[in-house]
Scaffold this active site. Sequence first.
Site, PDB file in Angstrom:
ATOM      1  N   SER A 141      -6.551   0.954   9.122  1.00 16.20           N
ATOM      2  CA  SER A 141      -5.927  -0.367   9.285  1.00 16.20           C
ATOM      3  C   SER A 141      -6.726  -1.217  10.280  1.00 16.20           C
ATOM      4  CB  SER A 141      -4.498  -0.200   9.807  1.00 16.20           C
ATOM      5  OG  SER A 141      -3.994  -1.455  10.212  1.00 16.20           O
ATOM      6  N   SER A 167      -5.320  -3.737  11.734  1.00 19.92           N
ATOM      7  CA  SER A 167      -4.338  -4.378  12.621  1.00 19.92           C
ATOM      8  C   SER A 167      -4.554  -4.055  14.108  1.00 19.92           C
ATOM      9  CB  SER A 167      -2.918  -3.998  12.191  1.00 19.92           C
ATOM     10  OG  SER A 167      -2.637  -4.575  10.935  1.00 19.92           O
ATOM     11  N   LYS A 180       7.247  -1.098   3.546  1.00 19.49           N
ATOM     12  CA  LYS A 180       7.833  -2.410   3.858  1.00 19.49           C
ATOM     13  C   LYS A 180       9.286  -2.534   3.400  1.00 19.49           C
ATOM     14  CE  LYS A 180       3.435  -4.866   3.936  1.00 19.49           C
ATOM     15  NZ  LYS A 180       2.661  -6.005   3.442  1.00 19.49           N
ATOM     16  N   ASN A 191       7.493  -6.627   7.372  1.00 16.85           N
ATOM     17  CA  ASN A 191       6.192  -6.151   7.854  1.00 16.85           C
ATOM     18  C   ASN A 191       6.082  -6.266   9.369  1.00 16.85           C
ATOM     19  OD1 ASN A 191       5.809  -8.886   8.240  1.00 16.85           O
ATOM     20  ND2 ASN A 191       3.697  -8.863   7.524  1.00 16.85           N
ATOM     21  N   ASP A 196       4.031 -12.056   5.670  1.00 20.34           N
ATOM     22  CA  ASP A 196       2.957 -12.058   4.662  1.00 20.34           C
ATOM     23  C   ASP A 196       2.848 -13.400   3.929  1.00 20.34           C
ATOM     24  OD1 ASP A 196       1.995  -9.445   5.018  1.00 20.34           O
ATOM     25  OD2 ASP A 196       3.614  -8.622   3.807  1.00 20.34           O
ATOM     26  N   PRO A 215       6.705  -5.556 -18.099  1.00 19.98           N
ATOM     27  CA  PRO A 215       7.331  -6.884 -18.128  1.00 19.98           C
ATOM     28  C   PRO A 215       8.712  -6.918 -17.480  1.00 19.98           C
ATOM     29  CG  PRO A 215       6.670  -6.181 -20.348  1.00 19.98           C
ATOM     30  CD  PRO A 215       6.366  -5.055 -19.427  1.00 19.98           C
TER      31      PRO A 215
END
Length: 295
Positions: A31, A33, A82, A103, A118, A170
């Site tokens: 990550s 972050s 999440k 998040n 996000d 779908p």
Amino acid sequence: MQTIEEGTAQVTHTQGDPGLYAVFGQPVAHSLSPRIHAAFARQRSIALDYQPIEASAEEFVGALAAFAARGGCGANVTLPLKQHAARLCLSVSERARRADSVNTLVRRGEGWHGESTDGAGLIRDITGRHRLYVRGRRTLLLGAGGAARAVAFALLDAGVSELTISNRTPEHADSLADAIGDPERVNTRYWNDLGNWGGFDLVINATSAGHDNISLALPSSLLASRAICYDLSYGSASFGFLAWARSVGAGHAIDGLGMLVEQAAEAFEIWHGKRPATDSIYAELRAYLPGDAED
Ligand code: ATR
């Protein structure tokens, strides 16, 4: 004193104990972050201890409780956690409730408050960094999973004229459209039929196909002239979609690195009450990552 360790991202150059922060996910070792938040903390002179914590969906409750017991004041949450995070919060923001995705966690008293940054990160990257407009664009959202859901509401709030959702399965697109409501602007189309619905001027790839090295079969007639193609992924996971976009004449082919940095800036502001500037860490990461997945 100033200490910076990549990976664990300890930054201490103000008085007092650094606040304890983390990013939870699986896998999380790579990550970006910790590096982004360490850069923000240096810039805003905030003491910060921000660590990656590997946790599966099953381990997350226990890992988060242990983090809280150690004095954790905030955390980011990435894949695949999440939606789990949204379930664990005592309260969530309106953005997080609609997206059914958290998040960013903020410790409030004995529990966690959840935010979703996000969608705001995506819009800020497109409109702020790339100086492109979103309002009025005929928009195609590819995918209907957690990432798609997190950005769909933000795209509508930002004023897209139409949001078409297409997904390999779908039924998942239909249930996302139902959850959004807004039948005036939101519709779904079969993936195999997309060639008949071309002329989109914003196409967002929110599928996880690139992470599995799978190319999406997309018709060349999909784009209006000067269309923006945006992949929520960055690095090699975005290469296939962005190469397709360039090959069919997209005006802009953009990866999700800027969104990553902007959603982090939103989280940083929620935690620390100070908005960091994002350009320098964006440039640093752009130079560090492979590829030049931009305009
Ligand atoms: P994320 O949180 O990254 O969105 P997710 O919730 O598992 O992850 O959703 C992944 C999305 O990518 C889904 O829309 C998925 O389609 P399905 O609903 O049919 O599973 C889509 N996806 C994954 N692999 C794909 C592929 N090879 N081609 C097209 N879509 C794909």
